[in-house]
Write an enzyme that holds these catalytic residues in place. Structure first.
Site, short mmCIF file in Angstrom:
data_model
loop_
_atom_site.label_atom_id
_atom_site.label_comp_id
_atom_site.label_asym_id
_atom_site.label_seq_id
_atom_site.Cartn_x
_atom_site.Cartn_y
_atom_site.Cartn_z
N SER A 57 -20.90 -37.74 6.63
CA SER A 57 -21.91 -36.95 7.34
C SER A 57 -22.71 -37.84 8.27
O SER A 57 -22.91 -39.04 8.00
CB SER A 57 -22.84 -36.34 6.29
OG SER A 57 -24.00 -35.83 6.90
N TYR A 111 -28.63 -37.46 -1.45
CA TYR A 111 -27.38 -36.94 -0.88
C TYR A 111 -26.80 -37.94 0.13
O TYR A 111 -25.63 -38.32 0.06
CB TYR A 111 -27.63 -35.59 -0.20
CG TYR A 111 -26.47 -35.12 0.65
CD1 TYR A 111 -25.27 -34.74 0.07
CD2 TYR A 111 -26.56 -35.09 2.05
CE1 TYR A 111 -24.19 -34.34 0.85
CE2 TYR A 111 -25.50 -34.69 2.83
CZ TYR A 111 -24.31 -34.31 2.23
OH TYR A 111 -23.24 -33.92 3.00
N LYS A 162 -23.19 -40.43 0.28
CA LYS A 162 -22.18 -40.53 1.34
C LYS A 162 -22.02 -42.00 1.76
O LYS A 162 -20.91 -42.46 2.02
CB LYS A 162 -22.57 -39.66 2.53
CG LYS A 162 -22.50 -38.16 2.23
CD LYS A 162 -21.09 -37.69 1.91
CE LYS A 162 -21.04 -36.23 1.53
NZ LYS A 162 -19.72 -35.82 1.00
P1 NAD Z 1 -19.19 -26.22 0.24
O1 NAD Z 1 -20.20 -26.28 -0.86
O2 NAD Z 1 -18.95 -24.94 0.92
O3 NAD Z 1 -17.79 -26.77 -0.30
C1 NAD Z 1 -17.67 -27.69 -1.36
C2 NAD Z 1 -16.66 -27.12 -2.35
O4 NAD Z 1 -16.51 -28.03 -3.43
C3 NAD Z 1 -17.10 -25.78 -2.96
O5 NAD Z 1 -16.04 -24.86 -2.86
C4 NAD Z 1 -17.42 -26.12 -4.41
O6 NAD Z 1 -17.12 -25.03 -5.28
C5 NAD Z 1 -16.50 -27.31 -4.64
N1 NAD Z 1 -16.98 -28.23 -5.68
C6 NAD Z 1 -18.23 -28.73 -5.85
N2 NAD Z 1 -18.26 -29.55 -6.91
C7 NAD Z 1 -16.99 -29.59 -7.41
C8 NAD Z 1 -16.40 -30.26 -8.51
N3 NAD Z 1 -17.12 -31.05 -9.31
N4 NAD Z 1 -15.08 -30.09 -8.75
C9 NAD Z 1 -14.35 -29.25 -7.94
N5 NAD Z 1 -14.86 -28.59 -6.89
C10 NAD Z 1 -16.17 -28.74 -6.63
O7 NAD Z 1 -19.59 -27.37 1.28
P2 NAD Z 1 -19.01 -27.66 2.73
O8 NAD Z 1 -20.08 -27.37 3.72
O9 NAD Z 1 -17.67 -27.08 2.91
O10 NAD Z 1 -18.92 -29.25 2.64
C11 NAD Z 1 -17.70 -29.92 2.34
C12 NAD Z 1 -17.93 -31.42 2.40
O11 NAD Z 1 -18.43 -31.76 3.68
C13 NAD Z 1 -18.95 -31.94 1.39
O12 NAD Z 1 -18.48 -33.20 0.93
C14 NAD Z 1 -20.19 -32.11 2.22
O13 NAD Z 1 -21.05 -33.10 1.69
C15 NAD Z 1 -19.62 -32.53 3.55
N6 NAD Z 1 -20.50 -32.24 4.71
C16 NAD Z 1 -20.93 -30.96 4.93
C17 NAD Z 1 -21.78 -30.71 6.01
C18 NAD Z 1 -22.31 -29.33 6.29
O14 NAD Z 1 -23.30 -29.21 7.01
N7 NAD Z 1 -21.70 -28.26 5.76
C19 NAD Z 1 -22.17 -31.75 6.86
C20 NAD Z 1 -21.69 -33.03 6.62
C21 NAD Z 1 -20.84 -33.26 5.53
N1 UFG Z 2 -34.44 -25.75 11.35
C1 UFG Z 2 -35.47 -24.88 11.61
N2 UFG Z 2 -35.63 -23.81 10.77
C2 UFG Z 2 -34.82 -23.59 9.71
C3 UFG Z 2 -33.77 -24.50 9.44
C4 UFG Z 2 -33.62 -25.58 10.29
O1 UFG Z 2 -36.21 -25.06 12.57
O2 UFG Z 2 -35.03 -22.62 8.97
C5 UFG Z 2 -34.22 -26.88 12.28
C6 UFG Z 2 -34.33 -28.26 11.64
O3 UFG Z 2 -35.65 -28.71 11.66
C7 UFG Z 2 -33.38 -29.07 12.52
C8 UFG Z 2 -32.31 -28.06 12.95
O4 UFG Z 2 -32.89 -26.78 12.76
O5 UFG Z 2 -34.06 -29.50 13.68
C9 UFG Z 2 -31.04 -28.15 12.13
O6 UFG Z 2 -31.38 -28.10 10.75
P1 UFG Z 2 -30.28 -27.90 9.62
O7 UFG Z 2 -31.00 -27.81 8.32
O8 UFG Z 2 -29.37 -26.78 10.00
O9 UFG Z 2 -29.39 -29.22 9.71
P2 UFG Z 2 -29.79 -30.74 9.54
O10 UFG Z 2 -29.37 -31.44 10.77
O11 UFG Z 2 -31.20 -30.91 9.13
O12 UFG Z 2 -28.89 -31.17 8.30
C10 UFG Z 2 -27.49 -30.88 8.25
C11 UFG Z 2 -27.05 -30.97 6.81
C12 UFG Z 2 -27.21 -32.38 6.34
C13 UFG Z 2 -26.48 -33.32 7.27
C14 UFG Z 2 -26.93 -33.13 8.69
C15 UFG Z 2 -26.14 -33.97 9.65
O13 UFG Z 2 -27.83 -30.11 6.00
O14 UFG Z 2 -26.64 -32.51 5.06
O15 UFG Z 2 -26.78 -31.76 9.05
O16 UFG Z 2 -24.79 -33.77 9.44
F1 UFG Z 2 -26.73 -34.58 6.89
#
Ligand code: NAD
Ligand code: UFG
Length: 337
Positions: free
Chosen positions: A126, A150, A154
């Site tokens: 991330s 978190y 990572k």
């Molecule tokens: P998500 O929660 O939708 O998907 C994660 C999946 O993993 C879920 O289906 C959950 O049921 C499964 N899971 C959790 N713990 C588990 C376990 N112990 N064993 C088996 N399955 C398990 O999340 P996502 O948004 O699809 O994120 C996927 C990956 O990408 C994560 O590693 C997350 O940290 C990373 N990531 C997500 C974002 C974002 O904004 N969505 C940004 C950067 C990185």
């Molecule tokens: N924001 C608002 N109102 C809301 C939610 C968010 O104004 O209700 C703003 C935040 O302040 C930020 C922007 O919208 O400026 C995006 O916020 P998000 O919460 O959607 O995303 P972030 O960038 O804060 O965080 C996400 C994931 C993190 C990850 C990061 C970078 O939640 O885990 O993107 O990948 F690390």
């Protein structure tokens, strides 16, 4: 060449879209997910999209016996490891859960892969590993800065994988640092599906558009950005999914690892996102300006050139397509998935 790929967390938001992209590219995919953050309808939805049966194993990535059985029976060529906990605020309150799932799960997976001689892995990292970056756009060479448990998991995951590759060059790991994934599959059968009130902007805006929440709180308009609100590099989840296919194919064809940002290189402010979603949904989207959210970063935007050079990755979809596909998905799902 077609390969057999294990997707941990493949029923989740990014994993399910990656499943579709991998199947479309001709690969044979097996999902391992414990459904802690996914709907049970997802495997069937994936069948509807791909036209092929979904190979789904329900289990926990922290369970060595489950993993050993998978590697023994499935002839896995490579793994994409999505399974993790991902809520920043929750990680501050329950850090041990994050170390348990995100680090414990990764360690257990790596042991099972090593024992099976499967040493090709794509790891979901991330932009959060950059903390508050000194420069935006941010390059992959920027230093690690942990802002919360978190993000720490990572960073630790990336470091573990770096040491593993140093210890044994037969390992090849693709580390993908996602910026802000958004949008949904064009079929509106899969998408982001938060169970509680969303923390992230796009799913929150979607719920306001649906009328399930009254208004959007804009967390601060006094940042050093063009309109004062936070700027993020939103990337369409279908583009992101394609990035995983390219990463995997690169690992399998070269045996060399890589660390790349996956973003568009273009940032949008909170107010720009709200305006785009208003266009997509044709709904009034009331919002109020509130205090900054503690720990927020003013700007996250990717330097996207390394992903282009190393993987040949280019994004194809912009913010309007993210909002339109999100709106189609949440409207389709309104009333329950
Ligand atoms: P998500 O929660 O939708 O998907 C994660 C999946 O993993 C879920 O289906 C959950 O049921 C499964 N899971 C959790 N713990 C588990 C376990 N112990 N064993 C088996 N399955 C398990 O999340 P996502 O948004 O699809 O994120 C996927 C990956 O990408 C994560 O590693 C997350 O940290 C990373 N990531 C997500 C974002 C974002 O904004 N969505 C940004 C950067 C990185
Ligand atoms: N924001 C608002 N109102 C809301 C939610 C968010 O104004 O209700 C703003 C935040 O302040 C930020 C922007 O919208 O400026 C995006 O916020 P998000 O919460 O959607 O995303 P972030 O960038 O804060 O965080 C996400 C994931 C993190 C990850 C990061 C970078 O939640 O885990 O993107 O990948 F690390």
């Amino acid at each position: 060449m077609a390969s057999r790929i294990l997707l941990t967390g493949g029923a989740g938001y990014i994993g399910s879209h990656t499943h579709v992209a991998l199947v479309a590219a001709g690969h044979d995919v097996v999902i391992l997910d414990n459904f802690s953050n996914a709907r049970r309808a997802v495997p069937e939805r994936l069948e509807q999209i791909t036209g092929k049966p979904t190979k789904m194993i329900e289990g926990d990535v922290r369970d060595p016996a489950t993993l050993a059985a998978i590697f023994k029976t499935q002839a896995i060529d490579a793994v994409v490891h999505f399974a993790a906990l991902k809520a920043v605020g929750e990680s501050m309150a329950r850090p041990l859960d994050y170390f348990d799932v995100n680090i414990g799960g990764l360690t257990t997976l790596l042991h099972a892969m090593e024992a099976a001689g499967c040493r090709r892995l794509v790891f979901s990292s991330s932009a959060t590993v950059y903390g508050v970056p000194d420069e935006a756009p941010t390059a992959e060479t920027a230093p690690f800065r942990a802002m919360n448990p978190y993000g720490q998991t990572k960073i630790m995951g990336e470091q573990m994988l770096g040491w593993l590759q140093a210890a044994n060059p037969e390992w090849a790991v693709g580390i993908l640092r996602y910026f802000n994934p958004a949008g949904a599959h064009g079929s509106a059968l899969i998408g982001e599906d938060p169970r509680d009130i969303p923390n992230n902007l796009m799913p929150f805006v979607a719920k306001v558009a649906l009328g399930e929440l009254p208004r959007i709180s804009v967390f601060g308009n006094d940042y050093d950005t063009p309109d004062g609100t936070g700027v993020r590099d939103y990337i369409h989840v279908e583009d992101l999914a394609r990035g995983h296919v390219l990463s995997l194919e690169k690992l399998l064809s070269t045996g060399q690892g890589h660390v790349v940002n996956l973003g568009t290189g273009r940032g949008y402010s909170v107010l720009e996102v709200i305006a785009a979603y208003r266009r997509a949904s044709n709904r009034d989207l009331p919002h109020v300006i509130t205090d900054r959210r503690p720990g927020d970063v003013p700007i996250y935007v990717a330097r996207a050139d390394r992903a282009a050079e190393v993987l040949g990755f280019q994004t194809e979809k912009g913010l309007d397509e993210m909002c339109a596909s999100s709106w189609k998905w949440v409207s389709n799902m309104a009333g329950g998935a």
